[in-house]
Design a protein around this motif. Sequence first.
Motif: not given
Length: 174
Positions: A65-70
């Motif tokens: 779920r944190f792909f974009h932040t990563w």
Amino acid sequence: MTIEEQVRAAQRGDDQAFYGLIHAERQRLFRIACTYLKNEEDAVEAIQETTYRAYLKLGKLREPRFFHTWLIRILIHYCLDERKRRRRMLPVDEVPERLSREVDLAGRIGLGMEIDNLKPKLRHVILLKYYEDMTLSEISRLLEKPEGTVKTWLHQALKQLRAACGGEGGEEHA
């Protein structure tokens, strides 16, 4: 397909799922890269390198779920490394309208130069908040710092910018 499902599919080797994830973020990545590197060609190269690094390290992403932040974190780290490698900083040539509605062109260029002169942590917060319109909680997650710290950095950055641009930098506003 949710982002989590797409990330899991990409982690299992589905190249189309990975392409979809990157494609969905391409404009945001480009804006961030341009903000840091000040050059469209360098921004495109940064996105290519970020995509490559993300593809190689995708299996290590624990929270889909944190792909974009990563992904944005990978891009920012690349941009910072690239700026260090060049050992030069160009002034920001355009300041977002929200940050300086009533500043003339010379003032905008001066403000851009002042943003470039801020400490990196303060500059990051200003760029992400006003150029990318990110919330403080998103910036906090991205920079891996408590939200209170991000608020403090934003306050310090704005205070320094006000002082540098001839505003009321030393006074508190109620």
